[in-house]
Design a protein around this motif. Structure first.
Motif, PDB file in Angstrom:
ATOM      1  N   TYR A  51     -11.871  19.248   9.747  1.00 21.99           N
ATOM      2  CA  TYR A  51     -11.181  20.146  10.472  1.00 21.99           C
ATOM      3  C   TYR A  51     -12.111  20.623  11.697  1.00 21.99           C
ATOM      4  CZ  TYR A  51      -8.484  23.852  12.717  1.00 21.99           C
ATOM      5  OH  TYR A  51      -7.961  24.776  13.698  1.00 21.99           O
ATOM      6  N   HIS A  59      -7.747  23.840  18.433  1.00 29.15           N
ATOM      7  CA  HIS A  59      -7.018  24.509  17.130  1.00 29.15           C
ATOM      8  C   HIS A  59      -7.462  25.932  16.782  1.00 29.15           C
ATOM      9  CE1 HIS A  59      -3.561  21.727  16.999  1.00 29.15           C
ATOM     10  NE2 HIS A  59      -4.545  20.637  17.061  1.00 29.15           N
ATOM     11  N   LEU A  63      -7.272  28.792  13.241  1.00 28.81           N
ATOM     12  CA  LEU A  63      -5.870  27.923  13.309  1.00 28.81           C
ATOM     13  C   LEU A  63      -5.177  28.564  14.428  1.00 28.81           C
ATOM     14  CD1 LEU A  63      -5.045  27.378   9.456  1.00 28.81           C
ATOM     15  CD2 LEU A  63      -6.780  25.801  10.929  1.00 28.81           C
ATOM     16  N   GLN A  74      -1.356  28.272  12.188  1.00 29.05           N
ATOM     17  CA  GLN A  74      -1.514  29.119  11.368  1.00 29.05           C
ATOM     18  C   GLN A  74      -0.230  29.165  10.158  1.00 29.05           C
ATOM     19  OE1 GLN A  74      -2.153  32.892  13.619  1.00 29.05           O
ATOM     20  NE2 GLN A  74      -4.337  32.664  13.233  1.00 29.05           N
ATOM     21  N   LEU A 115      -2.614  21.359   5.821  1.00 24.86           N
ATOM     22  CA  LEU A 115      -1.804  22.028   6.769  1.00 24.86           C
ATOM     23  C   LEU A 115      -0.735  22.315   6.558  1.00 24.86           C
ATOM     24  CD1 LEU A 115      -3.441  20.183   9.989  1.00 24.86           C
ATOM     25  CD2 LEU A 115      -3.639  22.691   9.498  1.00 24.86           C
TER      26      LEU A 115
END
Length: 119
Positions: A51, A59, A63, A74, A115
């Motif tokens: 990530y 992002h 998040l 999120q 995610l």
């Protein structure tokens, strides 16, 4: 007398700097905000590393999204399944590039599964 004027200027500059620092300390939101990167704490180490290397620039570290509402991840698991997230990562959409040529299927799957749990 000239000596006092010199010290007066130093005091004024010091007070101005103190006021500026106090004002800046209050910038950025409420006292209950999470520290940067807190959203990655539940990610396996390899997912967090993926990530950070591939997703954080658009992002965000929490998040939160940096290029509009669609980049906010999120609660992405509330609006997309793991399979849909895999497709999004592989193919991209809109301003998001596809990552099928940069990440392995296993890497994409691990990112998507993590995610999808964001609800």
């Amino acid at each position: 007398m000239n000596l006092l004027r010199g010290y007066g200027w130093v005091v004024i500059k010091g007070l101005g700097a103190a006021v500026l620092l106090t004002a800046l300390a209050g910038c950025g939101g409420s006292g209950d905000a999470k520290p940067a990167g807190n959203a990655l704490q539940d990610a396996p180490a390899e997912v967090a590393s993926l990530y950070k290397a591939n997703c954080v620039s658009c992002h965000g570290t929490d998040l939160q999204g940096k290029i509009g509402e669609k980049t906010n991840l999120q609660k992405v698991g509330e609006r997309m399944t793991a399979a849909e997230i895999i497709t999004q990562i592989e193919q991209g959409s809109g301003v998001m590039q596809g990552f099928s040529d940069k990440l392995t299927e296993a890497e994409i799957s691990s990112l998507a599964n993590w995610l999808a749990g964001k609800k």
